[in-house]
Design a protein around this motif. Structure first.
Motif, PDB file in Angstrom:
ATOM      1  N   ASP A   6      12.935  24.004   7.263  1.00 52.78           N
ATOM      2  CA  ASP A   6      14.213  23.608   6.668  1.00 52.78           C
ATOM      3  C   ASP A   6      14.030  22.772   5.401  1.00 52.78           C
ATOM      4  OD1 ASP A   6      13.172  21.350   7.837  1.00 52.78           O
ATOM      5  OD2 ASP A   6      14.984  20.820   8.952  1.00 52.78           O
ATOM      6  N   GLY A   7      12.779  22.520   4.981  1.00 50.74           N
ATOM      7  CA  GLY A   7      12.506  21.761   3.764  1.00 50.74           C
ATOM      8  C   GLY A   7      12.359  20.266   3.988  1.00 50.74           C
ATOM      9  N   ARG A   8      12.506  19.829   5.213  1.00 48.61           N
ATOM     10  CA  ARG A   8      12.346  18.402   5.499  1.00 48.61           C
ATOM     11  C   ARG A   8      10.876  18.015   5.582  1.00 48.61           C
ATOM     12  NH1 ARG A   8      16.645  16.492  10.055  1.00 48.61           N
ATOM     13  NH2 ARG A   8      18.469  16.609   8.683  1.00 48.61           N
ATOM     14  N   VAL A   9      10.590  16.837   5.069  1.00 53.17           N
ATOM     15  CA  VAL A   9       9.230  16.300   5.163  1.00 53.17           C
ATOM     16  C   VAL A   9       9.126  15.588   6.506  1.00 53.17           C
ATOM     17  CG1 VAL A   9       7.564  14.694   4.179  1.00 53.17           C
ATOM     18  CG2 VAL A   9       9.033  16.041   2.673  1.00 53.17           C
ATOM     19  N   SER A  10       8.267  16.101   7.375  1.00 54.20           N
ATOM     20  CA  SER A  10       8.148  15.498   8.708  1.00 54.20           C
ATOM     21  C   SER A  10       6.947  14.562   8.824  1.00 54.20           C
ATOM     22  CB  SER A  10       8.069  16.586   9.781  1.00 54.20           C
ATOM     23  OG  SER A  10       6.958  17.423   9.565  1.00 54.20           O
ATOM     24  N   ALA A  11       6.004  14.668   7.917  1.00 46.90           N
ATOM     25  CA  ALA A  11       4.854  13.755   7.920  1.00 46.90           C
ATOM     26  C   ALA A  11       4.338  13.619   6.497  1.00 46.90           C
ATOM     27  CB  ALA A  11       3.751  14.288   8.832  1.00 46.90           C
ATOM     28  N   TYR A  12       3.997  12.390   6.152  1.00 47.56           N
ATOM     29  CA  TYR A  12       3.493  12.120   4.808  1.00 47.56           C
ATOM     30  C   TYR A  12       2.614  10.894   4.907  1.00 47.56           C
ATOM     31  CZ  TYR A  12       3.687  10.875  -0.182  1.00 47.56           C
ATOM     32  OH  TYR A  12       3.381  10.553  -1.474  1.00 47.56           O
ATOM     33  N   ALA A  13       1.342  11.030   4.582  1.00 47.27           N
ATOM     34  CA  ALA A  13       0.433   9.894   4.719  1.00 47.27           C
ATOM     35  C   ALA A  13      -0.640   9.921   3.643  1.00 47.27           C
ATOM     36  CB  ALA A  13      -0.228   9.926   6.098  1.00 47.27           C
ATOM     37  N   TYR A  14      -0.835   8.754   2.996  1.00 49.13           N
ATOM     38  CA  TYR A  14      -1.977   8.594   2.092  1.00 49.13           C
ATOM     39  C   TYR A  14      -3.239   8.568   2.931  1.00 49.13           C
ATOM     40  CZ  TYR A  14       1.166   6.704  -1.522  1.00 49.13           C
ATOM     41  OH  TYR A  14       2.147   6.507  -2.443  1.00 49.13           O
ATOM     42  N   ARG A  15      -4.295   9.125   2.403  1.00 50.37           N
ATOM     43  CA  ARG A  15      -5.573   9.036   3.073  1.00 50.37           C
ATOM     44  C   ARG A  15      -6.585   8.257   2.260  1.00 50.37           C
ATOM     45  NH1 ARG A  15      -7.951  14.028   3.524  1.00 50.37           N
ATOM     46  NH2 ARG A  15      -6.507  14.780   2.000  1.00 50.37           N
ATOM     47  N   LYS A  16      -6.434   8.268   0.948  1.00 48.94           N
ATOM     48  CA  LYS A  16      -7.461   7.651   0.113  1.00 48.94           C
ATOM     49  C   LYS A  16      -6.810   7.164  -1.184  1.00 48.94           C
ATOM     50  CE  LYS A  16     -10.351  10.562  -1.499  1.00 48.94           C
ATOM     51  NZ  LYS A  16     -11.425  11.506  -1.784  1.00 48.94           N
ATOM     52  N   VAL A  17      -7.170   5.980  -1.587  1.00 50.87           N
ATOM     53  CA  VAL A  17      -6.694   5.415  -2.854  1.00 50.87           C
ATOM     54  C   VAL A  17      -7.907   4.928  -3.623  1.00 50.87           C
ATOM     55  CG1 VAL A  17      -5.280   3.669  -3.957  1.00 50.87           C
ATOM     56  CG2 VAL A  17      -4.516   4.679  -1.816  1.00 50.87           C
ATOM     57  N   LEU A  18      -8.124   5.484  -4.804  1.00 48.35           N
ATOM     58  CA  LEU A  18      -9.222   5.051  -5.676  1.00 48.35           C
ATOM     59  C   LEU A  18      -8.646   4.552  -6.983  1.00 48.35           C
ATOM     60  CD1 LEU A  18     -11.641   8.066  -5.210  1.00 48.35           C
ATOM     61  CD2 LEU A  18     -11.786   5.849  -4.106  1.00 48.35           C
ATOM     62  N   ARG A  19      -9.152   3.443  -7.467  1.00 42.99           N
ATOM     63  CA  ARG A  19      -8.719   2.911  -8.753  1.00 42.99           C
ATOM     64  C   ARG A  19      -9.933   2.680  -9.633  1.00 42.99           C
ATOM     65  NH1 ARG A  19      -3.447  -0.417  -8.118  1.00 42.99           N
ATOM     66  NH2 ARG A  19      -2.822   0.163  -6.044  1.00 42.99           N
ATOM     67  N   GLY A  20      -9.726   2.745 -10.928  1.00 40.90           N
ATOM     68  CA  GLY A  20     -10.830   2.488 -11.833  1.00 40.90           C
ATOM     69  C   GLY A  20     -10.487   2.859 -13.250  1.00 40.90           C
ATOM     70  N   SER A  21     -11.458   2.780 -14.100  1.00 44.57           N
ATOM     71  CA  SER A  21     -11.271   3.119 -15.508  1.00 44.57           C
ATOM     72  C   SER A  21     -11.665   4.565 -15.716  1.00 44.57           C
ATOM     73  CB  SER A  21     -12.149   2.236 -16.399  1.00 44.57           C
ATOM     74  OG  SER A  21     -11.772   0.906 -16.250  1.00 44.57           O
ATOM     75  N   SER A  22     -10.914   5.234 -16.555  1.00 45.65           N
ATOM     76  CA  SER A  22     -11.273   6.626 -16.877  1.00 45.65           C
ATOM     77  C   SER A  22     -12.373   6.606 -17.914  1.00 45.65           C
ATOM     78  CB  SER A  22     -10.047   7.381 -17.374  1.00 45.65           C
ATOM     79  OG  SER A  22      -9.584   6.817 -18.574  1.00 45.65           O
ATOM     80  N   PRO A  23     -13.160   7.668 -17.939  1.00 47.69           N
ATOM     81  CA  PRO A  23     -14.276   7.719 -18.893  1.00 47.69           C
ATOM     82  C   PRO A  23     -13.810   7.815 -20.327  1.00 47.69           C
ATOM     83  CG  PRO A  23     -14.138   9.744 -17.614  1.00 47.69           C
ATOM     84  CD  PRO A  23     -13.090   8.826 -17.103  1.00 47.69           C
TER      85      PRO A  23
END
Length: 131
Positions: free
Chosen positions: A114-131
């Protein structure tokens, strides 16, 4: 002689205070840039959910989509079960006055028929400077 001593102490104090203020300002700028990159990556995930809801499983992502002061790249792949998708979004802050910052988010999302989001979870977050 006493006046020279007082001026020297005040000069040292002013220099230390100035360095501390400069350091705090740079830390604030870095935090702002990292947060903006994170927000760009999160916008990519939100874009992916919207496109999956609209187009269905045929959506595979977007590359270097411009948004505000930067871009995001989104990769969408089907998950192990029907209606489940794996998404990786990288936001890059491309603010000319500063070095580039980037953040990468990986998430799993399950969208029902029906288009509903039933599950949504972050698994990984990385931060840093781009090359």
């Amino acid at each position: 002689m006493f006046a020279l001593f007082v001026i020297a102490i005040l000069s040292i104090g002013t220099t230390v205070l100035w360095q501390q203020l400069h350091s705090n300002l740079e830390q604030s700028r870095t935090a702002w840039r990292q947060e903006m990159a994170f927000q760009l990556a999160e916008a990519g995930l939100n874009q992916g959910i919207a496109e999956l809801r609209a187009q269905g499983s045929g959506y595979s992502g977007v590359s270097d989509a411009p948004l505000g002061p930067g871009t995001f790249t989104l990769i969408v792949s089907p998950g192990e079960t029907p209606g489940t998708f794996e998404m990786t979004s990288t936001g890059v802050l491309d603010y000319a006055a500063y070095r580039h910052e980037m953040a990468t988010l990986s998430a799993s999302v399950t969208i029902g028929p029906d288009g509903r989001v039933s599950a949504y979870a972050y698994r990984k977050v990385l931060r840093g400077s781009s090359p």
